[in-house]
Design a protein around this motif. Structure first.
Motif, PDB file in Angstrom:
ATOM      1  N   PHE A   1      14.347  46.849 -17.789  1.00  0.00           N
ATOM      2  CA  PHE A   1      13.417  47.325 -16.734  1.00  0.00           C
ATOM      3  C   PHE A   1      12.263  48.208 -17.866  1.00  0.00           C
ATOM      4  O   PHE A   1      12.457  47.916 -18.894  1.00  0.00           O
ATOM      5  N   SER A   2      11.078  48.940 -17.146  1.00  0.00           N
ATOM      6  CA  SER A   2      10.253  49.595 -18.079  1.00  0.00           C
ATOM      7  C   SER A   2      10.684  51.081 -17.629  1.00  0.00           C
ATOM      8  O   SER A   2      10.117  51.446 -16.565  1.00  0.00           O
ATOM      9  N   PRO A   3      11.044  51.901 -18.442  1.00  0.00           N
ATOM     10  CA  PRO A   3      11.094  53.423 -18.218  1.00  0.00           C
ATOM     11  C   PRO A   3       9.554  53.986 -18.528  1.00  0.00           C
ATOM     12  O   PRO A   3       9.298  53.778 -19.691  1.00  0.00           O
ATOM     13  N   VAL A   4       8.892  54.538 -17.765  1.00  0.00           N
ATOM     14  CA  VAL A   4       7.710  55.059 -17.825  1.00  0.00           C
ATOM     15  C   VAL A   4       7.725  56.826 -17.524  1.00  0.00           C
ATOM     16  O   VAL A   4       8.244  57.031 -16.695  1.00  0.00           O
ATOM     17  N   THR A   5       7.030  57.287 -18.390  1.00  0.00           N
ATOM     18  CA  THR A   5       6.910  58.830 -18.472  1.00  0.00           C
ATOM     19  C   THR A   5       5.508  59.289 -18.239  1.00  0.00           C
ATOM     20  O   THR A   5       4.577  58.975 -19.236  1.00  0.00           O
ATOM     21  N   PHE A   6       5.274  60.093 -17.375  1.00  0.00           N
ATOM     22  CA  PHE A   6       3.842  60.767 -17.132  1.00  0.00           C
ATOM     23  C   PHE A   6       4.034  62.236 -17.499  1.00  0.00           C
ATOM     24  O   PHE A   6       4.967  62.840 -16.950  1.00  0.00           O
ATOM     25  N   ILE A   7       3.097  62.695 -18.455  1.00  0.00           N
ATOM     26  CA  ILE A   7       3.285  64.002 -18.968  1.00  0.00           C
ATOM     27  C   ILE A   7       2.497  64.814 -18.318  1.00  0.00           C
ATOM     28  O   ILE A   7       1.111  64.396 -18.271  1.00  0.00           O
ATOM     29  N   TYR A   8       2.865  66.151 -17.581  1.00  0.00           N
ATOM     30  CA  TYR A   8       2.018  66.752 -16.843  1.00  0.00           C
ATOM     31  C   TYR A   8       1.639  68.181 -17.493  1.00  0.00           C
ATOM     32  O   TYR A   8       0.721  68.858 -17.597  1.00  0.00           O
ATOM     33  N   LYS A   9       3.010  68.528 -18.440  1.00  0.00           N
ATOM     34  CA  LYS A   9       2.673  69.942 -19.164  1.00  0.00           C
ATOM     35  C   LYS A   9       3.659  69.687 -20.626  1.00  0.00           C
ATOM     36  O   LYS A   9       4.492  68.942 -20.406  1.00  0.00           O
ATOM     37  N   GLY A  10       2.962  70.150 -21.510  1.00  0.00           N
ATOM     38  CA  GLY A  10       3.596  69.974 -22.992  1.00  0.00           C
ATOM     39  C   GLY A  10       3.443  68.791 -23.412  1.00  0.00           C
ATOM     40  O   GLY A  10       2.223  68.253 -23.546  1.00  0.00           O
ATOM     41  N   GLY A  11       4.377  68.118 -23.852  1.00  0.00           N
ATOM     42  CA  GLY A  11       4.317  66.765 -24.251  1.00  0.00           C
ATOM     43  C   GLY A  11       5.658  66.097 -24.713  1.00  0.00           C
ATOM     44  O   GLY A  11       6.774  66.551 -24.388  1.00  0.00           O
ATOM     45  N   VAL A  12       5.674  64.883 -24.913  1.00  0.00           N
ATOM     46  CA  VAL A  12       7.065  64.104 -25.391  1.00  0.00           C
ATOM     47  C   VAL A  12       6.889  63.479 -26.555  1.00  0.00           C
ATOM     48  O   VAL A  12       5.683  62.705 -26.649  1.00  0.00           O
ATOM     49  N   HIS A  13       7.738  63.573 -27.426  1.00  0.00           N
ATOM     50  CA  HIS A  13       7.970  62.909 -28.530  1.00  0.00           C
ATOM     51  C   HIS A  13       9.073  61.669 -28.753  1.00  0.00           C
ATOM     52  O   HIS A  13      10.027  61.830 -28.339  1.00  0.00           O
ATOM     53  N   HIS A  14       8.257  60.381 -28.613  1.00  0.00           N
ATOM     54  CA  HIS A  14       8.925  59.055 -28.439  1.00  0.00           C
ATOM     55  C   HIS A  14       9.159  58.379 -29.750  1.00  0.00           C
ATOM     56  O   HIS A  14       8.330  58.366 -30.649  1.00  0.00           O
ATOM     57  N   ARG A  15      10.501  58.126 -29.985  1.00  0.00           N
ATOM     58  CA  ARG A  15      11.014  57.420 -31.451  1.00  0.00           C
ATOM     59  C   ARG A  15      11.718  56.319 -30.901  1.00  0.00           C
ATOM     60  O   ARG A  15      12.452  56.514 -29.616  1.00  0.00           O
ATOM     61  N   ASP A  16      11.686  55.073 -31.453  1.00  0.00           N
ATOM     62  CA  ASP A  16      12.601  54.006 -30.888  1.00  0.00           C
ATOM     63  C   ASP A  16      12.969  53.000 -31.943  1.00  0.00           C
ATOM     64  O   ASP A  16      12.590  53.361 -33.165  1.00  0.00           O
ATOM     65  N   SER A  17      14.037  52.409 -31.560  1.00  0.00           N
ATOM     66  CA  SER A  17      14.478  51.372 -32.643  1.00  0.00           C
ATOM     67  C   SER A  17      13.732  50.205 -33.265  1.00  0.00           C
ATOM     68  O   SER A  17      14.175  49.406 -33.897  1.00  0.00           O
ATOM     69  N   ARG A  18      12.624  50.194 -32.532  1.00  0.00           N
ATOM     70  CA  ARG A  18      11.505  49.243 -33.053  1.00  0.00           C
ATOM     71  C   ARG A  18      10.294  49.947 -33.904  1.00  0.00           C
ATOM     72  O   ARG A  18       9.399  49.489 -33.957  1.00  0.00           O
ATOM     73  N   ARG A  19      10.749  51.110 -34.428  1.00  0.00           N
ATOM     74  CA  ARG A  19       9.986  51.871 -35.482  1.00  0.00           C
ATOM     75  C   ARG A  19       8.563  52.468 -34.568  1.00  0.00           C
ATOM     76  O   ARG A  19       7.932  52.928 -35.318  1.00  0.00           O
ATOM     77  N   ASN A  20       8.490  52.572 -33.423  1.00  0.00           N
ATOM     78  CA  ASN A  20       7.755  53.252 -32.720  1.00  0.00           C
ATOM     79  C   ASN A  20       7.738  55.004 -32.964  1.00  0.00           C
ATOM     80  O   ASN A  20       9.020  55.349 -32.724  1.00  0.00           O
ATOM     81  N   ASN A  21       7.053  55.709 -33.181  1.00  0.00           N
ATOM     82  CA  ASN A  21       7.102  57.191 -33.166  1.00  0.00           C
ATOM     83  C   ASN A  21       5.910  57.744 -32.734  1.00  0.00           C
ATOM     84  O   ASN A  21       4.855  57.698 -33.804  1.00  0.00           O
ATOM     85  N   SER A  22       5.713  58.322 -31.773  1.00  0.00           N
ATOM     86  CA  SER A  22       4.613  59.193 -31.238  1.00  0.00           C
ATOM     87  C   SER A  22       4.642  60.129 -30.528  1.00  0.00           C
ATOM     88  O   SER A  22       5.743  60.066 -29.749  1.00  0.00           O
ATOM     89  N   ILE A  23       3.831  61.000 -30.165  1.00  0.00           N
ATOM     90  CA  ILE A  23       3.742  62.095 -29.288  1.00  0.00           C
ATOM     91  C   ILE A  23       2.636  62.063 -28.502  1.00  0.00           C
ATOM     92  O   ILE A  23       1.390  61.904 -29.003  1.00  0.00           O
ATOM     93  N   VAL A  24       2.736  61.945 -26.956  1.00  0.00           N
ATOM     94  CA  VAL A  24       1.804  62.032 -25.979  1.00  0.00           C
ATOM     95  C   VAL A  24       1.932  63.215 -25.381  1.00  0.00           C
ATOM     96  O   VAL A  24       2.789  63.927 -24.862  1.00  0.00           O
ATOM     97  N   TYR A  25       0.618  64.088 -25.285  1.00  0.00           N
ATOM     98  CA  TYR A  25       0.754  65.390 -24.621  1.00  0.00           C
ATOM     99  C   TYR A  25       0.281  65.230 -23.104  1.00  0.00           C
ATOM    100  O   TYR A  25      -0.134  64.234 -22.604  1.00  0.00           O
ATOM    101  N   GLU A  26      -0.032  66.517 -22.436  1.00  0.00           N
ATOM    102  CA  GLU A  26      -0.413  66.433 -21.352  1.00  0.00           C
ATOM    103  C   GLU A  26      -1.372  65.586 -20.860  1.00  0.00           C
ATOM    104  O   GLU A  26      -2.575  65.615 -21.646  1.00  0.00           O
ATOM    105  N   GLY A  27      -1.405  65.151 -19.634  1.00  0.00           N
ATOM    106  CA  GLY A  27      -2.400  64.017 -19.259  1.00  0.00           C
ATOM    107  C   GLY A  27      -2.163  62.747 -19.480  1.00  0.00           C
ATOM    108  O   GLY A  27      -2.759  61.595 -19.036  1.00  0.00           O
ATOM    109  N   GLY A  28      -1.231  62.315 -20.645  1.00  0.00           N
ATOM    110  CA  GLY A  28      -0.977  61.134 -20.938  1.00  0.00           C
ATOM    111  C   GLY A  28       0.212  60.368 -20.318  1.00  0.00           C
ATOM    112  O   GLY A  28       1.067  61.052 -19.544  1.00  0.00           O
TER     113      GLY A  28
END
Length: 287
Positions: A66-93
């Motif tokens: 399935f597709s887990p999807v995160t909508f950021i409204y305040k602050g941010g989320v730092h995503h890391r995964d086993s496919r070497r993706n590493n990114s931070i998405v902040y409020e509104g993303g």
């Protein structure tokens, strides 16, 4: 435009998810899923300045099917995964991940969460994938606020994540037809949202209060599941209100879920568990 009627209102009761309180309008005893949407969690938390952000949030864990999807409204989320993706998405993303055949990821507050107010508010939605895509290659798409197209009107703003609103198309590429909009209305504003007639749809109010034409009053922390009997909906805000619209073409397949795995049969879920234990979903070592 013929407005859709409301099938039911679903209150987002607070539930405990491994020690983390979240509001969950579905699934409930009333409704198992709103195909293709399996689950919605609304989470607000204050991150203590005494806690290292690298140890807060959700540590490495697997997903498949399935597709887990995160909508950021305040602050941010730092995503890391086993496919070497590493990114931070902040409020509104938005962070969109098609787990496909399996992936490990973590979701932490960003390193600068305290500089951004120390509060994290997110919605996570699980979007089902049809059988033909459940074992596809995993894919991660970060969508930052500045890259999210916005349609503005008299007292309202609509961020187009995927699908269309008016003449604007959202940038997230999805494996099934979806329309996802983040809607902000000022008190007194009215916004009309066309929805493809063959899509299932649900409106979740993060806060505020609105009236839905043809139905009546809806308050914050309620989700309104709409019947597929019209061309859209017309919303008038009684208070400043934030809404997430989820709409999508139903998959109409058997669903078998266990923890972070969503497949079609119990045998496939058992295979997912075995593959995870054997390390076939990758390894994530956080930096």
């Amino acid at each position: 435009m013929k407005n859709r009627t409301v099938a039911r209102l679903l209150y987002a009761e607070e539930v405990d998810m491994n020690g983390t309180p979240v509001r969950q309008p579905f699934p409930t005893e009333q409704v198992d899923q709103i195909d293709p949407f399996l689950m919605l969690h609304h989470h607000v938390t204050a991150i203590s300045p005494d806690i290292d952000p690298r140890k807060a949030g959700i540590g490495p864990h697997p997903h498949r099917g399935f597709s887990p999807v995160t909508f950021i409204y305040k602050g941010g989320v730092h995503h890391r995964d086993s496919r070497r993706n590493n990114s931070i998405v902040y409020e509104g993303g938005t962070q969109w991940m098609d787990a496909g055949m399996g992936i490990m990821h973590s979701e932490r507050p960003p390193h600068d969460i305290q500089e951004r107010g120390g509060v994290q508010e997110i919605i996570q939605v699980w979007v089902n994938l049809p059988r033909k895509y459940k074992m596809s290659q995993p894919n991660y798409q970060p969508l930052h606020v500045n890259d999210t197209p916005v349609v503005t009107g008299d007292g309202y703003e609509v961020q187009v994540v995927t699908g269309r609103f008016e003449d604007v198309k959202g940038p997230i590429r999805t494996l099934t037809p979806l329309q996802i909009l983040r809607i902000t209305l000022k008190a007194g504003a009215t916004c009309t949202i066309p929805i493809p007639e063959n899509y299932n749809a649900v409106l979740y109010l993060l806060d505020g209060k609105v009236t839905l034409q043809g139905y009546g009053l809806i308050e914050g922390h309620y989700a309104a599941e709409l019947n597929p009997d019209g061309e859209g909906c017309t919303i008038t805000a009684k208070e400043d209100t934030r809404i997430l619209l989820l709409a999508g073409e139903p998959i109409d397949e058997e669903v078998s879920m266990y923890g972070p795995f969503v497949m079609n049969t119990q045998i496939e879920v058992m295979q997912a568990m075995r593959d995870y234990q054997l390390g076939k979903m990758g390894i994530l070592i956080e930096d």
